[in-house]
Design a protein around this motif. Structure first.
Motif, mmCIF file in Angstrom:
data_model
loop_
_atom_site.group_PDB
_atom_site.id
_atom_site.type_symbol
_atom_site.label_atom_id
_atom_site.label_comp_id
_atom_site.label_asym_id
_atom_site.label_seq_id
_atom_site.Cartn_x
_atom_site.Cartn_y
_atom_site.Cartn_z
ATOM 1 N N VAL A 41 53.950 106.816 -82.014
ATOM 2 C CA VAL A 41 53.023 106.291 -81.004
ATOM 3 C C VAL A 41 52.239 105.116 -81.591
ATOM 4 N N TYR A 42 51.645 105.285 -82.757
ATOM 5 C CA TYR A 42 50.876 104.177 -83.332
ATOM 6 C C TYR A 42 51.776 102.993 -83.702
ATOM 7 N N GLY A 43 53.033 103.298 -84.002
ATOM 8 C CA GLY A 43 53.991 102.225 -84.315
ATOM 9 C C GLY A 43 54.291 101.333 -83.120
ATOM 10 N N LEU A 44 53.888 101.789 -81.924
ATOM 11 C CA LEU A 44 54.152 100.997 -80.709
ATOM 12 C C LEU A 44 53.042 99.983 -80.424
ATOM 13 N N SER A 45 51.985 100.028 -81.230
ATOM 14 C CA SER A 45 50.841 99.143 -80.983
ATOM 15 C C SER A 45 51.281 97.672 -80.959
ATOM 16 N N ARG A 46 50.936 96.971 -79.870
ATOM 17 C CA ARG A 46 51.365 95.568 -79.686
ATOM 18 C C ARG A 46 50.195 94.735 -79.182
ATOM 19 N N GLY A 47 50.296 93.451 -79.400
ATOM 20 C CA GLY A 47 49.378 92.506 -78.759
ATOM 21 C C GLY A 47 48.019 92.447 -79.426
ATOM 22 N N THR A 48 47.070 91.930 -78.661
ATOM 23 C CA THR A 48 45.775 91.611 -79.260
ATOM 24 C C THR A 48 44.646 92.477 -78.691
ATOM 25 N N ALA A 49 45.007 93.569 -78.021
ATOM 26 C CA ALA A 49 43.943 94.395 -77.420
ATOM 27 C C ALA A 49 42.973 94.849 -78.504
ATOM 28 N N GLU A 50 41.698 94.862 -78.122
ATOM 29 C CA GLU A 50 40.645 95.187 -79.096
ATOM 30 C C GLU A 50 40.742 96.646 -79.541
ATOM 31 N N HIS A 51 41.106 97.512 -78.603
ATOM 32 C CA HIS A 51 41.148 98.947 -78.925
ATOM 33 C C HIS A 51 42.585 99.411 -79.132
ATOM 34 N N GLU A 52 42.748 100.217 -80.181
ATOM 35 C CA GLU A 52 44.090 100.668 -80.564
ATOM 36 C C GLU A 52 44.820 101.382 -79.419
ATOM 37 N N ASP A 54 44.503 100.999 -76.257
ATOM 38 C CA ASP A 54 44.971 100.039 -75.248
ATOM 39 C C ASP A 54 46.196 99.280 -75.754
ATOM 40 N N ALA A 55 46.196 98.963 -77.050
ATOM 41 C CA ALA A 55 47.329 98.217 -77.618
ATOM 42 C C ALA A 55 48.600 99.064 -77.626
ATOM 43 N N VAL A 56 48.430 100.386 -77.642
ATOM 44 C CA VAL A 56 49.603 101.275 -77.593
ATOM 45 C C VAL A 56 50.049 101.467 -76.149
ATOM 46 N N LEU A 57 49.110 101.839 -75.275
ATOM 47 C CA LEU A 57 49.502 102.200 -73.902
ATOM 48 C C LEU A 57 49.853 100.988 -73.044
ATOM 49 N N GLY A 58 49.060 99.925 -73.160
ATOM 50 C CA GLY A 58 49.243 98.750 -72.286
ATOM 51 C C GLY A 58 50.680 98.280 -72.198
ATOM 52 N N PRO A 59 51.293 97.881 -73.309
ATOM 53 C CA PRO A 59 52.640 97.309 -73.200
ATOM 54 C C PRO A 59 53.781 98.327 -73.277
ATOM 55 N N ASN A 60 53.485 99.621 -73.263
ATOM 56 C CA ASN A 60 54.556 100.587 -73.528
ATOM 57 C C ASN A 60 54.697 101.720 -72.524
ATOM 58 N N SER A 61 53.744 101.857 -71.618
ATOM 59 C CA SER A 61 53.810 103.058 -70.778
ATOM 60 C C SER A 61 54.485 102.790 -69.432
ATOM 61 N N HIS A 62 54.936 103.866 -68.826
ATOM 62 C CA HIS A 62 55.621 103.784 -67.533
ATOM 63 C C HIS A 62 54.886 104.636 -66.511
ATOM 64 N N THR A 63 54.946 104.192 -65.263
ATOM 65 C CA THR A 63 54.326 104.961 -64.187
ATOM 66 C C THR A 63 55.341 105.964 -63.654
ATOM 67 N N VAL A 64 54.930 107.208 -63.539
ATOM 68 C CA VAL A 64 55.837 108.234 -63.008
ATOM 69 C C VAL A 64 55.067 109.103 -62.006
#
Ligand SMILES: C[S@@+](CC[C@H](N)C(=O)[O-])C[C@H]1O[C@@H](n2cnc3c(N)ncnc32)[C@H](O)[C@@H]1O
Length: 266
Positions: A41-52, A54-64
């Motif tokens: 999960v932490y390995g998925l951290s991307r981008g410049t989001a200030e909070h870790e 957000d950097a994980v969930l923002g670019p990686n999650s899917h709506t179900v």
């Protein structure tokens, strides 16, 4: 490929909770995961989001959807490694019964070829696609289609428009009772699908034909296509596939009508 959610979060929690509280709860949830999952999960951290978080969930999650239209955000660490392509070779579907995300190939993928998914519905026109990928996912698409020769992109756009209008025309012909025309156009839809990207799911194609033949009163062809639809949905293999459920019910109805007809005649 089948992936389990590392996190499954209700959208109402995300919407109703104050940001600092939401991040604290989510961070706690991540930290309580087994170590291997946590580090993925932490390995998925991307981008410049200030909070870790957000950097994980923002670019990686899917709506179900879970339950009755309950929107959730799921984090699937394997699926999250798959890039978007405007001409993908696979698609994903969520199984509510198993709580898994399944990645299904449209066609055979050669060893060494990248598996790609479309993060947007396939028929979405290019400018809308790019805009969506930028605003929701935060990237400019660099898939082979978007970075390839312009005529290829133009051709693909024409294809998308053609399929979209063909589907609309089929629906109109159906609602106006022109079943024969709708059947001919459905066959054309399959040909167009094969020509450019991937065919429409054969199961959906057989479903459409079964329905149209039934409306036309051709029970033999309706039943034949309804059987093929069920076989295809089974082949695509999801336990709670709505398509399979519907195709089975429809085939059952056709078989019942056929046997009622035989009894009445006998
Ligand atoms: C869900 S992740 C995909 C996997 C990610 N590339 C990795 O290595 O783990 C989404 C991110 O991948 C990148 N990405 C995915 N598809 C892309 C594409 N077609 N063009 C450019 N970037 C893309 C973007 O940075 C995006 O935010």
């Amino acid at each position: 490929m089948v992936d389990l959610p590392a996190l499954l979060i209700s959208v109402s929690f995300l919407g109703d909770t104050k940001p600092h509280h939401r991040r604290r709860v989510l961070k706690q949830a991540i930290n309580q995961l087994p170590e291997a999952t946590r580090s993925r999960v932490y390995g998925l951290s991307r981008g410049t989001a200030e909070h870790e978080v957000d950097a994980v969930l923002g670019p990686n999650s899917h709506t179900v959807m879970v339950g009755d239209e309950e929107v959730h955000v799921g984090l699937f660490t394997e699926v999250a490694r798959i890039n978007h392509s405007c001409r993908p070779n696979a698609y994903y579907r969520f199984s509510e019964r198993r709580l898994t995300m399944e990645v299904v190939a449209y066609h055979a993928i050669e060893p060494g070829d990248e598996i790609t998914l479309s993060y947007v519905p396939l028929e979405t026109p290019s400018p809308v696609r790019r805009q969506y990928l930028k605003s929701h996912w935060g990237f400019d698409c660099t898939c082979p289609l978007c970075t390839g020769p312009t005529p290829d992109l133009d051709e693909s756009e024409a294809w998308r428009q053609k399929i979209k209008s063909l589907r609309e025309t089929i629906a109109n012909a159906r609602s106006e009772g022109f079943y024969h025309d709708a059947i001919v156009m459905t066959e054309e839809w399959l040909m167009f699908g094969e020509w450019d990207m991937q065919p429409p799911l054969m199961a959906a194609y057989y479903d459409t034909l079964a329905d149209l033949y039934f409306l036309k009163g051709d029970m033999v062809n309706a039943t034949r296509h309804a059987r093929m639809a069920v076989d295809e949905w089974v082949r695509l293999g999801s336990v709670d596939d709505e398509g399979l459920e519907k195709a089975r019910v429809f085939l059952g109805r056709l078989l019942l009508e056929a046997s009622d007809g035989r009894h009445r005649r006998g």
